[in-house]
Design an enzyme around this catalytic site. Structure first.
Site, short mmCIF file in Angstrom:
data_model
loop_
_atom_site.label_atom_id
_atom_site.label_comp_id
_atom_site.label_asym_id
_atom_site.label_seq_id
_atom_site.Cartn_x
_atom_site.Cartn_y
_atom_site.Cartn_z
N HIS A 135 -3.40 -5.12 3.87
CA HIS A 135 -3.54 -6.52 3.48
C HIS A 135 -4.85 -7.09 4.01
CE1 HIS A 135 0.70 -5.42 4.31
NE2 HIS A 135 0.74 -5.63 3.02
S1 FES Z 1 -3.03 -6.19 7.08
FE1 FES Z 1 -0.91 -5.93 6.67
S2 FES Z 1 -0.55 -4.07 7.68
FE2 FES Z 1 -2.62 -4.38 8.10
#
Ligand code: FES
Lengths: 174, 413
Positions: A135
């Site tokens: 993410h």
């Molecule tokens: S940003 Fe969600 S797991 Fe690394």
């Protein structure tokens, strides 16, 4: 029959007490019986026995990083160059500010758990630090969170230097 | 034969049961094909249980062996490829059928009084199904399996105070490992039987309140027809159509629902560049990611599933039924459907640029629609009344109100 009725009438709370006491004992017993089953799902002895990892630092050149396995988790060991150290000393991180001094024992060696503090993906190495593919959390060369959904900096595992070029990751006890 | 039946009937209400629940079970005569999906779900459940049992005869739940044992099933076991592809395709088929079943319930307002318990047990079934699918997905021990499980078990870190311990307890290890795989296998085998029990509850409730129907009102006796042969034949026809589509996927495109990355054995030190959950989790995954905070995201995701439970109370309209005769409710349904599709799309893409905002707006919409339902349904009723209700509906509503007054002992006369 008559006798029982009489005692009930005379002393109705006696029965309440017996019911409550029976219920309480049975309930406590049931809860207690759950304990071994719940515990059986916790890490087993052999998993716990793998709780430490020894790493030879000699093979990691300045500017390079190595990923080792500790407790089944990846641990990043970054051999930082002087330039990187200076850069990191100059900043305070981002969302979870902390000085670089507190992130390392020896300035050249950064040791952090390689799991994104958001949902546990393994960030990939970039020149300026790490980028989480899941993410998009970004960490600097001190393992500090700069941006993205991760709430905290990359975790520092317990470790100690056994010699100049050898470290032991993990506590001997867990 | 007759003698045998008579012998049983003296000891077990066999004939009576068949009569009451099948040959004479009254079913509305106006059910459309959308009412086929309950029995379809039962069919898929049976398929999954049978294929699953045969897979378990060859599968090895061990981190070192699991991946290879699945390949062994695919290559060496006689018809192993067929059974395995039926099982993996069946998982997706299950969700398609269930989502259509739910959409029908939403559209026609079938969740409304007196079917609240059907709705809630159905929701429990959905959650059980999700848990079963999630645990089953770990078993092939590929990269997607592994990292999917890693990310989802990590969600439990949001548990207040003891988050880290809970995660370690769930995994039986400091990260997803052999212990996790074995327990997921055990539970993946157990859960379907809990599902079967819950389906039993769902069926008992159904046969008590009887099927809803597109009109949204309870039909008079003369408008019902016996389940057998009319609906047995219709359900079987549905089975036929379903099986054709299902086997087209099983035979010609079995990898449509399997991420390519899952053919790489699990590697705890390397996350795939882009991890996506199975398609049926995408909307909820998008909601999880829309909130830039772990705890908030987990709460929102849990809420997005649980919130369906209060629907029977959010719909405050006295007009019976669902979208068919209620234009505003229909509009809500359409917007909600589009919103879920948008969320799925966002959930499948990496969270970059404008998509993050789109995901957040869609998440907001998702909850806003639920929140707006009470006001909208009340306004809609007024609006419909102003334009004049058909006298039959008027009558129904008064009858309903009178009944309630009697129940509450408020008869004025
Ligand atoms: S940003 Fe969600 S797991 Fe690394």
């Amino acid at each position: 029959m008559l006798k029982k009725e009489k005692s009930d009438v005379k002393n109705p709370t006696r029965r309440d007490f017996l019911t409550t006491a029976t219920g309480a004992v049975a309930g406590a017993g049931l809860v207690g019986a759950c304990w071994p089953f719940i515990q059986s799902m916790n890490p087993t002895m052999d998993v716990l026995s793998k709780a430490t990892t020894e790493v030879d630092l000699g093979v990691i050149k300045p500017g390079e990083s190595k990923t080792v396995e500790w407790q089944g988790k990846p641990v990043f060991i970054l051999h930082r160059t002087d330039k990187q150290i200076d850069e990191m000393r100059a900043s305070n991180g981002g969302k979870d500010p902390i000085e670089d001094e507190k992130r390392v024992d020896v300035p050249n060696w950064l040791v952090v758990v390689g799991l994104c503090t958001h949902l546990g993906c393994v960030p990939s190495r970039k020149e300026e630090g790490w980028l989480c593919p899941c993410h998009g959390s970004v960490y600097d060369n001190s393992g500090r969170i700069l941006k993205g959904p991760a709430p905290t900096n990359l975790e520092r595992p317990p470790y100690q230097f056994l010699s100049e070029s050898k470290i032991l990751i993990g506590n001997n006890k867990v | 034969m007759n003698k045998l039946v008579a012998w049983i009937d003296q000891r077990f209400p066999l004939t009576q049961f068949v009569k009451q629940e099948l040959t004479e079970y009254p079913t509305p005569r106006n059910l459309s094909y959308l009412w086929n999906f309950g029995s379809l779900a039962a069919l898929v459940l049976v398929l999954q249980v049978i294929t699953g049992i045969f897979l378990a005869m060859h599968y090895k739940a061990d981190a070192k062996l699991a991946f290879d044992s699945v390949e062994h099933i695919m290559r060496d076991v006689n018809y192993g490829w067929l059974i395995r592809y039926m099982h993996s395709t069946g998982a997706s088929a299950f969700f398609i059928v269930i989502y259509i079943h739910m959409a029908r319930t939403l559209y026609y307002g079938s969740f409304r009084k007196p079917r609240e318990l059907m709705w809630w047990s159905g929701q429990g079934l959905l959650i059980l199904l999700m848990a079963t699918a999630f645990m089953g997905y770990l078993l092939p021990w590929g990269q997607m399996s592994y990292w999917g499980a890693q990310v989802i078990t990590n969600l439990f870190r949001a548990t207040p105070f003891i988050g880290d311990q809970v995660v370690i307890w769930l995994r039986g290890d400091f990260s997803v490992g052999d212990a996790t795989l074995t327990r997921f296998f055990a539970l993946h085998y157990l859960f379907p039987f809990i599902i079967i029990a819950a389906v039993g509850f769902h069926m008992v409730a159904l046969h008590y309140v009887k099927s809803s129907n597109p009109s949204g009102i309870n039909l008079q006796a003369k408008d019902n027809i016996p389940f057998h042969p009319y609906y047995t034949i219709k359900d079987f026809f549905g089975f036929g159509v379903f099986l054709i589509i299902y086997f087209v996927f099983v035979f010609y495109s079995p990898n449509t629902f399997i991420e390519a990355d899952n053919y790489i054995p699990a590697d705890p030190l390397q996350t795939p560049a882009h991890i996506v959950p199975e398609w049926y989790f995408l909307p909820f995954y998008a909601i999880l990611r829309a909130i830039p905070d772990l705890f908030g995201g987990v709460v929102a995701m849990a809420l997005s599933i649980i919130i369906f439970a209060v629907l029977p109370y959010l719909d405050r309209s006295k007009i019976p039924g669902g979208a068919r005769y209620r234009p505003f409710y229909r509009l809500l349904f359409v917007v909600f459907s589009i919103d879920v599709v948008v969320l799925s799309y966002v959930g499948a893409k990496p969270p970059e640029g404008g998509l993050i905002l789109v995901g957040q707006i869609a998440t907001f919409m998702y909850f806003a629609l639920f929140t707006a339902l009470p006001a909208i349904s009340i306004y809609e009723e007024k609006w419909l009344r102003r334009r004049g209700l058909p006298p039959e509906v008027e009558e129904l509503i008064t009858a309903e109100e009178n009944q309630r007054d009697i129940r509450e002992g408020k008869t004025q006369s």
